[in-house]
Scaffold this motif. Structure first.
Motif, short mmCIF file in Angstrom:
data_model
loop_
_atom_site.label_atom_id
_atom_site.label_comp_id
_atom_site.label_asym_id
_atom_site.label_seq_id
_atom_site.Cartn_x
_atom_site.Cartn_y
_atom_site.Cartn_z
N PRO A 75 -9.78 8.45 1.13
CA PRO A 75 -10.60 8.80 -0.04
C PRO A 75 -9.97 8.33 -1.34
CG PRO A 75 -10.52 10.63 1.49
CD PRO A 75 -9.58 9.60 2.04
N SER A 76 -10.80 7.78 -2.23
CA SER A 76 -10.30 7.19 -3.46
C SER A 76 -9.57 8.18 -4.34
CB SER A 76 -11.46 6.55 -4.25
OG SER A 76 -12.45 7.53 -4.53
N SER A 77 -9.89 9.47 -4.21
CA SER A 77 -9.22 10.48 -5.03
C SER A 77 -7.73 10.60 -4.72
CB SER A 77 -9.89 11.85 -4.82
OG SER A 77 -9.82 12.24 -3.46
N THR A 78 -7.32 10.17 -3.51
CA THR A 78 -5.90 10.24 -3.16
C THR A 78 -5.08 9.15 -3.83
OG1 THR A 78 -6.17 8.81 -1.22
CG2 THR A 78 -6.51 11.20 -0.91
N GLY A 79 -5.75 8.09 -4.28
CA GLY A 79 -5.03 6.97 -4.87
C GLY A 79 -4.27 6.13 -3.87
N ILE A 80 -4.47 6.41 -2.60
CA ILE A 80 -3.78 5.66 -1.54
C ILE A 80 -4.70 4.55 -1.07
CG2 ILE A 80 -2.75 5.80 0.76
CD1 ILE A 80 -2.22 8.78 0.20
N LYS A 81 -4.26 3.32 -1.20
CA LYS A 81 -5.10 2.17 -0.88
C LYS A 81 -4.38 1.18 0.02
CE LYS A 81 -7.74 2.37 -5.21
NZ LYS A 81 -8.22 1.62 -6.39
N TYR A 82 -5.18 0.32 0.58
CA TYR A 82 -4.65 -0.82 1.34
C TYR A 82 -4.42 -1.95 0.34
CZ TYR A 82 -4.59 -4.81 4.56
OH TYR A 82 -4.26 -5.95 5.25
N SER A 128 3.27 -7.59 14.17
CA SER A 128 2.28 -7.10 13.21
C SER A 128 2.91 -6.13 12.23
CB SER A 128 1.13 -6.42 13.96
OG SER A 128 0.23 -5.81 13.07
N ALA A 129 3.72 -5.20 12.73
CA ALA A 129 4.35 -4.20 11.86
C ALA A 129 5.34 -4.85 10.90
CB ALA A 129 5.06 -3.15 12.72
N ILE A 130 6.08 -5.84 11.37
CA ILE A 130 7.04 -6.53 10.50
C ILE A 130 6.32 -7.22 9.35
CG2 ILE A 130 8.61 -8.51 10.40
CD1 ILE A 130 9.56 -7.72 13.22
N ILE A 131 5.25 -7.93 9.65
CA ILE A 131 4.47 -8.59 8.59
C ILE A 131 3.93 -7.53 7.63
CG2 ILE A 131 2.46 -10.02 8.08
CD1 ILE A 131 4.67 -11.54 9.47
N GLY A 132 3.44 -6.41 8.17
CA GLY A 132 2.92 -5.34 7.33
C GLY A 132 3.95 -4.78 6.38
N VAL A 133 5.17 -4.59 6.86
CA VAL A 133 6.25 -4.10 5.99
C VAL A 133 6.49 -5.07 4.84
CG1 VAL A 133 8.73 -3.64 5.86
CG2 VAL A 133 7.39 -2.70 7.74
N PHE A 134 6.56 -6.35 5.15
CA PHE A 134 6.90 -7.34 4.13
C PHE A 134 5.81 -7.51 3.07
CE2 PHE A 134 9.94 -9.47 7.27
CZ PHE A 134 11.05 -8.90 6.67
N VAL A 135 4.53 -7.31 3.42
CA VAL A 135 3.46 -7.62 2.47
C VAL A 135 2.86 -6.39 1.81
CG1 VAL A 135 2.90 -9.73 3.74
CG2 VAL A 135 1.58 -7.64 4.18
N SER A 136 3.22 -5.18 2.24
CA SER A 136 2.61 -3.96 1.70
C SER A 136 3.04 -3.72 0.27
CB SER A 136 2.99 -2.75 2.57
OG SER A 136 2.45 -2.84 3.85
N LEU A 137 2.07 -3.44 -0.60
CA LEU A 137 2.34 -3.11 -2.00
C LEU A 137 1.89 -1.68 -2.32
CD1 LEU A 137 1.33 -6.45 -3.78
CD2 LEU A 137 3.58 -5.70 -2.98
N ASP A 138 1.56 -0.92 -1.30
CA ASP A 138 1.27 0.51 -1.43
C ASP A 138 2.34 1.24 -0.63
OD1 ASP A 138 -1.20 2.67 -1.90
OD2 ASP A 138 0.01 3.07 -0.12
N VAL A 139 2.99 2.24 -1.23
CA VAL A 139 4.15 2.85 -0.59
C VAL A 139 3.77 3.60 0.69
CG1 VAL A 139 5.46 3.00 -2.74
CG2 VAL A 139 4.02 4.93 -2.05
N VAL A 140 2.57 4.18 0.73
CA VAL A 140 2.13 4.86 1.95
C VAL A 140 1.89 3.85 3.06
CG1 VAL A 140 0.34 6.31 2.99
CG2 VAL A 140 1.16 6.80 0.67
N LEU A 141 1.23 2.75 2.70
CA LEU A 141 1.00 1.68 3.68
C LEU A 141 2.34 1.11 4.17
CD1 LEU A 141 -1.30 -0.04 4.97
CD2 LEU A 141 -0.93 -1.69 3.12
N PHE A 142 3.27 0.92 3.25
CA PHE A 142 4.60 0.45 3.62
C PHE A 142 5.25 1.40 4.62
CE2 PHE A 142 9.18 0.68 3.13
CZ PHE A 142 9.58 -0.65 3.20
N TYR A 143 5.16 2.68 4.34
CA TYR A 143 5.81 3.67 5.21
C TYR A 143 5.16 3.68 6.60
CZ TYR A 143 8.02 7.98 6.71
OH TYR A 143 8.77 8.91 7.41
N VAL A 144 3.85 3.52 6.65
CA VAL A 144 3.15 3.47 7.94
C VAL A 144 3.66 2.29 8.77
CG1 VAL A 144 0.92 3.03 9.04
CG2 VAL A 144 1.08 4.66 7.15
N PHE A 145 3.75 1.12 8.15
CA PHE A 145 4.23 -0.05 8.88
C PHE A 145 5.72 0.08 9.22
CE2 PHE A 145 0.46 -2.38 7.07
CZ PHE A 145 -0.09 -2.70 8.29
#
Length: 532
Positions: A75-82, A128-145
């Motif tokens: 949800p956009s209210s969380t401010g958490i994005k891809y 896939s996870a390694i690429i995700g870590v390197f390219v994530s610019l959202d901290v939650v997305l980074f943590y997931v990867f």
């Protein structure tokens, strides 16, 4: 058309290995069927080809993130994005990952004997996870990867590892969980601190959190910096958090040990992108203690590697020493040191990968990693000796190799930051040459003392291809460093400028009686105010 491809190319790099993993799992066939290996091999090659789009269309001489994509996944209210994107820093690490995965996948044709489908699927998920870590610019997305990258590793070691694989897996798991929780606490605090300072508007965008973190009181920055840096420091590893590394290297399957050259770079990348960029003033304040730990790791790792008789343990302590150089370059906090550290991430992955392939060749033929079981192999396997010497040259950073450029820049940067620590790190270069040359002599030269070694089989086609590619890269990185380093310079110059602009904050705590650590009670009150 090119612009449209550029908008989703990073997402393709993340998703494509997962799709290939699913395809492998659903296609029927015997466990040792080569069709699954062919699919995995083809998928990693295609992934590398897709990543070349980044090189072809990357705009140099800018610190801006490129190939960016933003989408809502909560949800956009969380401010958490891809949010994904690359600049000069993570561009070369993405390319390293795609190239290396294709090279490592060749090893599965001979070293992987059981539960093939499951292993190949886990390997592709890891990519896939390694690429995700390197390219994530959202901290939650980074943590997931970040967490996702740990799961395949645990299963790879726990199922396909050596006889003490459960012990090694549990040890790695405990260290990993502790580090991850520390980072999660720091990121959650920043998330609420941003909302507190922006009228209740939440955001986990890394670029938004940069300004939020810099505006925090220095004492809060210091504790958050320590939490994040410890999380990455455990994974690097930085001395004295290295004790999981020898056990993991000794028990892990061949494919994981090859990939470790890339996996360990997730943490060194995190030190740059998170620890230093989020908390530049705290990084400046704690730089010297961390550099001291890095120097201890350099010298300790080199000396212990010198005394090992198991080649995998030699590689473990050698990696501790080489990663110490990367850490000291990062915390020199100047452009040259940072460039050297980033360049050395590439070089260490390549040289360590080549040595691991060479050691695994011996294990597949003799079922041993002990140095005393070898000797005189240059007479029996001349091409093996040729590639071994090239890999050894890269490891000791001889001129004309990429490691020479990386270590040279690191030492210049560390001398600028702290001449004494720079001088001590130089001693590590000398000791490192000693243990590599000693291992080279023990394996390749001298008399053949074991009859089994006189009849060792020659190298397989895929082993030759792997070593040719890595050997070429060892010298290509030695002669073409300028173009690569120029891509990284704008971002790293900005990092150095940010540290200098915020360096005044680092004297605030230094001039108090609290010393290097403030009382925890005061930090707790700062957290309560931030959350409110």
């Amino acid at each position: 058309m090119i612009d449209e491809i550029s908008q989703w190319i990073l997402s393709l790099l993340i998703v494509f290995p997962v799709l290939a993993a699913l395809l492998i799992l659903v296609i029927p066939g015997k466990d040792d069927s080569r069709i699954h290996r062919h699919i995995a091999m083809g998928a990693t090659i295609l992934e590398f080809i897709f990543s070349l789009h980044l090189v072809r269309h990357f705009v140099p001489n800018t610190a801006q993130f490129q190939f960016s994509q933003v989408a809502n996944w909560l949800p956009s209210s969380t401010g958490i994005k891809y949010i994904v994107g690359v600049d000069g820093v993570n561009l070369i690490l993405v390319l390293l990952s795609t190239i290396f995965c294709a090279i490592v996948m060749m090893t599965t044709y001979t070293s992987l004997k059981t539960k093939v489908k499951g292993f190949l699927a886990l390997f592709l998920l890891l990519e896939s996870a390694i690429i995700g870590v390197f390219v994530s610019l959202d901290v939650v997305l980074f943590y997931v990867f970040w967490e996702l990258s740990l799961i395949p590793v645990y299963f790879m070691i726990g199922i396909w590892g050596g006889k003490d694989r459960i012990y090694a897996t549990l040890k790695l798991f405990i260290y990993g969980v502790i580090g991850s929780l520390l980072m999660l606490v720091a990121l959650i605090y920043l998330y609420f601190a941003h909302a507190n300072s922006h009228g209740g508007i939440y955001s986990s965008n890394l670029l938004d959190l940069y300004s939020t973190a810099v505006a925090l009181p220095f004492n809060v920055q210091a504790w958050l910096f320590l939490a994040v840096t410890l999380a990455f420091g455990i994974k690097v590893p930085i001395f004295p958090f290295h004790t999981w590394l020898p056990d993991t290297y000794e028990q892990a399957p061949a494919t994981y040990t090859l990939m470790s050259g890339v996996i360990l770079k997730l943490a060194t990348y995190g030190l740059i992108r998170f620890s230093i960029c989020l908390f530049p003033s705290a990084a400046a304040y704690y730089a010297k203690p961390i550099m001291i730990l890095a120097v201890i790791g350099i010298l300790y790792g080199a000396l212990i590697a010198w005394k090992q008789t198991n080649v995998r343990r030699i590689m473990a302590f050698s990696s501790l020493s080489h990663l110490g150089f990367i850490v000291i370059g990062i915390f020199s906090l100047n452009t040259l040191g940072l460039q050297g550290a980033l360049y050395q991430m590439l070089n260490h992955a390549i040289t360590a990968g080549a040595l691991f392939i060479l050691f695994n060749i011996l294990y597949e033929r003799r079922n041993s990693f002990e140095l005393d079981d070898f000797g005189g192999l240059a007479k029996v396997m001349p091409w093996y000796a040729f590639f071994f010497v090239i890999a050894a040259m890269g490891s000791v950073a001889l001129p004309s190799t990429g490691s020479f450029i990386g270590e040279w820049l690191i030492l210049i940067g560390s001398f600028q930051a702290n001449p004494i620590l720079g001088a001590l790190a130089t001693i590590g270069v000398i000791i490192g040459a000693v243990y590599i040359l000693w291992a080279t002599y023990k394996i390749l030269f001298g008399p053949i003392t074991h009859e089994e070694n006189k009849k060792l089989a020659g190298m397989h086609k895929h082993e030759v291809i792997q070593l040719v590619i890595l050997s070429v890269f060892i010298f290509v990185l030695g002669f073409s460093s300028s173009g690569i380093l120029e891509h990284t310079k704008p971002t790293l110059v900005n990092i150095e400028r940010s540290i200098k602009n915020n360096s005044a904050y680092s004297s605030e705590l230094a001039n108090t009686k609290n010393g290097i650590l403030m009382p925890l009670s005061k930090f707790s009150s700062e957290i309560e105010q931030g959350v409110k």
